[in-house]
Design a protein around this motif. Structure first.
Motif, short mmCIF file in Angstrom:
data_model
loop_
_atom_site.label_atom_id
_atom_site.label_comp_id
_atom_site.label_asym_id
_atom_site.label_seq_id
_atom_site.Cartn_x
_atom_site.Cartn_y
_atom_site.Cartn_z
N ARG A 1 2.56 1.67 -3.46
CA ARG A 1 1.50 2.32 -4.25
C ARG A 1 1.22 3.82 -4.15
O ARG A 1 1.14 4.64 -5.00
N ARG B 1 -9.23 13.24 3.97
CA ARG B 1 -10.51 12.40 3.59
C ARG B 1 -10.39 11.14 3.59
O ARG B 1 -10.99 9.95 3.82
N GLU B 2 -9.16 10.63 3.03
CA GLU B 2 -8.86 9.24 2.62
C GLU B 2 -8.82 8.45 3.90
O GLU B 2 -9.14 7.27 3.98
N ARG C 1 -10.73 5.12 5.14
CA ARG C 1 -10.25 4.04 5.71
C ARG C 1 -10.73 3.77 7.23
O ARG C 1 -11.03 2.38 7.51
N MET D 1 0.98 -1.14 0.11
CA MET D 1 -0.05 -0.04 -0.11
C MET D 1 1.08 1.14 0.04
O MET D 1 0.50 2.03 -0.56
N ARG E 1 2.02 6.71 -6.75
CA ARG E 1 0.90 7.68 -7.21
C ARG E 1 1.49 9.05 -6.88
O ARG E 1 0.97 9.89 -7.51
N ASN E 2 2.28 9.23 -6.14
CA ASN E 2 2.85 10.88 -6.05
C ASN E 2 4.26 10.80 -6.27
O ASN E 2 5.40 11.18 -5.51
N GLN F 1 0.52 2.30 8.54
CA GLN F 1 0.52 2.69 7.01
C GLN F 1 1.31 3.92 6.77
O GLN F 1 2.37 3.99 5.91
#
Lengths: 401, 251
Positions: free
Chosen positions: A11, A307-308, A312, A8, A15-16, A325
């Motif tokens: 990823r 928000r993410e 979660r 995770m 993503r960034n 995480q």
């Protein structure tokens, strides 16, 4: 779960990409400079050590004064010519003995003058210190015995006073003494530390003591052992002899020193070691700054992804799982940066050592330390943002705009 | 309930399904939710009582500030009431700690939000897999179940698309797939059609009705649109933090 969290995190980093690269840059530079500094420092130490052992591992230097701080060093009596004669006579492992005394003096020839060091010694000096006579001759026995006002010039002194001219037979003034030049030394160039090894002149010891120094003290005695293997034995014999001659009771500290080249190289090694530690420390500060950069980005990331985090939490992530995480993300970033930094630092030090003609040595210990440090930075500076994320209230996080 | 958590970390809730005949799914008993202190006190919920059985599709309506959203948050265990009791399958939710609430959400609840709340730059199927990651479902099984859920909402062909490549209605379908992938007992939807045009609204509502009928998933949906509420089997009106009216809808 750890594995899933790691995937995770990877990823998330992918993503960034751009932000991750910029974040990692601080760690890359930090780890890279630590490794480059320390590798270069150790290379310099190795080079210096090699040059010193080139000077001859059978060389010993006897000097008055203790190498430890204490009452003895101030009151240590100087060496005298009788001490030198005793060493020559009684120490079996000794080959050549060159007593020396030095001081700075102004040298004048014609309208030129030059400040330099004047050393009084004998012909063994040239052998023991590995100076070659380029022109003229060393001192004759008669000159040494009578203390004749003659001198042998170092290459720099010759150049400064005579330029291209022939110095042999010229009369120069050394301090207040008129002195005839009988020889010139071949140049040895700069020492490793940047001092000019040719900027001095040599007179017979007796002439120096009587006419320049005005006393019969001897500053240092250069001694060569009969072989490399006998250096230690010669050192022990000289120490025993000097303790006896200087009437040092058993258990009392020496008020003189017998240094061998290994000892000198150890001393210099500790100096360059301290320098390496200093540079490494400065570089470590940049590693710290890199860590703060990671913390900064992770904090921004927590805000940006509030928000993410809310989602979660809503779908059943526990606070601890969110913490894990974000922590894994920070550690992954910093260890990736650490690995890149190791490659970068080794590449820089390879190029630099080649350019400076120093040995290139990969030091596994410092590589491991730098890597471990970068991982630690990830934990230390990732923890605060991760904890912030894990403590978010799910509703507030979901409502965050 | 094969997915129910077990072991010492599970809340006391997992034992509940066996009492299914006895304990109702949801029971709110005189629930209060108060913000602030003294003069600035605001009662978002002021003695709300509500009883929801398995298989119901409840639409919660009311003006803004009536407490309908707060009620949904309490039902979803995202927020704890300051007074009264919330029993989920007979378990007093007020006595659970944050981790136990998380496990309860993970095991029995699914959420659909007005703003979809999908992870950006992450494919639809990976979004749907997310709750299964926290349930420690293995990779292959995770992918299989996520694809099945996407198929149920009619988006199997868009599995690799990221939210940016999907329309609003499709994004909400992905969000619904994410909510049902864990086979929840109850699906909580907060204005699920609020950001959609009317044709998409109907799609989403029909999908919810289908899930309610075919899979017997209890649905609690907050909405302010009465035509959306008509899809439900029961409409509960909130006013000033209390249940104002409660009626069955004939379909």
């Amino acid at each position: 779960m750890i594995w899933a969290t790691l995937l995770m995190a990877l990823r998330e980093i992918r993503r960034n990409t751009m932000r991750s690269i910029l974040t990692t840059l601080g760690i890359v530079i930090g780890v890279g400079s630590v490794i480059a500094m320390v590798t270069l420092g150790r290379g310099a130490t190795a080079k210096i050590t090699a040059e010193i052992s080139n000077m001859g591992t059978n060389l010993l230097i006897v000097m008055p004064g203790s190498d430890r701080r204490g009452p003895t060093s101030a009151s240590a009596p100087p060496l005298k010519i009788d001490d030198v004669k005793a060493i020559e006579r009684e120490v079996s492992a000794v080959d050549k003995v060159a007593p020396t005394a030095s001081r700075a003096a102004l040298i004048v020839y014609g309208n030129k003058n030059w400040n330099t060091g004047v050393t009084g010694s004998n012909n063994e000096f040239f052998t023991v210190r590995r100076y070659a006579i380029e022109r003229g001759a060393s001192f004759s026995d008669a000159q040494l015995l009578s203390g004749a006002p003659v001198c042998v010039l170092g290459a720099t002194v010759r150049k400064e006073l005579f330029g291209q001219g022939d110095p042999l037979g010229a009369a120069i003034r050394v301090g207040a003494v008129s002195c005839t030049v009988v020889g010139v030394l071949a140049s040895k160039g700069m020492s490793t530390f940047g001092s000019d090894q040719d900027d001095f002149l040599v007179m017979p010891l007796a002439a120096f003591q009587r006419r320049v120094a005005g006393n019969y003290d001897i500053g240092a005695v250069f001694v060569s052992a009969t072989s490399d293997k006998l250096t230690t034995k010669a050192k022990q014999q000289i120490e025993a002899l000097m303790r006896e001659r200087r009437r040092i009771a058993p258990g009392q500290l020496n008020d003189f020193r017998v240094q061998d080249m290994k000892e000198i190289s150890d001393t210099l090694g500790s100096v360059t070691g301290a320098l390496t530690a200093l540079l490494g420390g400065i570089a470590a500060v940049s590693l710290l700054v890199g860590g703060i950069g990671i913390m900064n980005i992770m904090l921004v990331s927590v805000t940006e992804r509030t928000r993410e985090i809310g989602v979660r939490l809503a779908i059943g992530a526990r606070g601890g799982e969110v913490l894990l995480q974000f922590l894994v993300e920070a550690i992954t970033l910093s260890t990736l940066g650490g690995m890149l930094g190791i490659v970068f630092g080794l590449a820089i030090s390879y190029v630099a050592t080649r350019a400076l003609k120093m040995p290139f040595m990969v030091l596994p210990d410092i590589v491991v330390i730098a890597f471990a440090f970068s991982a630690t930075v990830g934990v230390a500076f990732g923890f605060l943002p991760a904890r912030k994320a894990s403590r978010l209230n799910p509703i507030d996080a979901l409502r965050h705009e | 309930m094969s997915a129910a958590p077990s072991g010492p970390h599970a809340p006391s809730a997992p034992s509940a399904p066996r009492e299914e005949a006895v304990a109702p799914l949801i029971e709110l008993r005189d629930v209060w939710k108060t913000y602030g202190h003294d003069e600035s006190e605001v009662h978002a919920l002021a003695g709300a009582s509500l009883h929801i059985d398995d298989g119901e599709f409840v639409a919660v309506m009311g003006a803004s500030g009536s407490g309908k959203s707060t009620c949904l948050n309490v039902l979803g265990c995202l927020d704890q009431p300051t007074g009264g009791q919330y029993l989920f399958r007979g378990v007093d939710v007020g006595k659970l700690n944050a981790d136990q609430l998380a496990l309860l959400r993970r095991s029995y609840l699914g959420f659909v939000f007005q703003g979809f709340n999908l992870l950006a730059r992450t494919s639809a199927v990976e979004n749907v897999e997310l709750p299964l990651i926290y349930r420690r479902v293995g990779h292959a099984e995770r992918r299989r179940r996520a694809m099945k859920a996407l198929d149920e909402v009619g988006l199997a062909s868009r599995a690799t698309h990221t939210p940016a490549e999907l329309s609003g209605g499709q994004q909400q379908r992905v969000a619904i797939a994410r909510a049902i992938v864990t086979d929840p007992q109850m699906l909580l939807a907060d204005e699920p059609t609020g950001n959609l045009d009317s044709a998409r609204k109907a799609d989403i509502m029909n999908l919810l009705v289908e899930l309610n009928r075919k899979r017997q998933i209890t649905i609690v949906m907050v909405t302010h649109e009465s035509d959306m509420a008509e899809y439900a089997t029961r409409i509960v009106h909130f006013h000033d933090g209390k249940v104002d009216s409660d009626r069955r809808v004939e379909r």
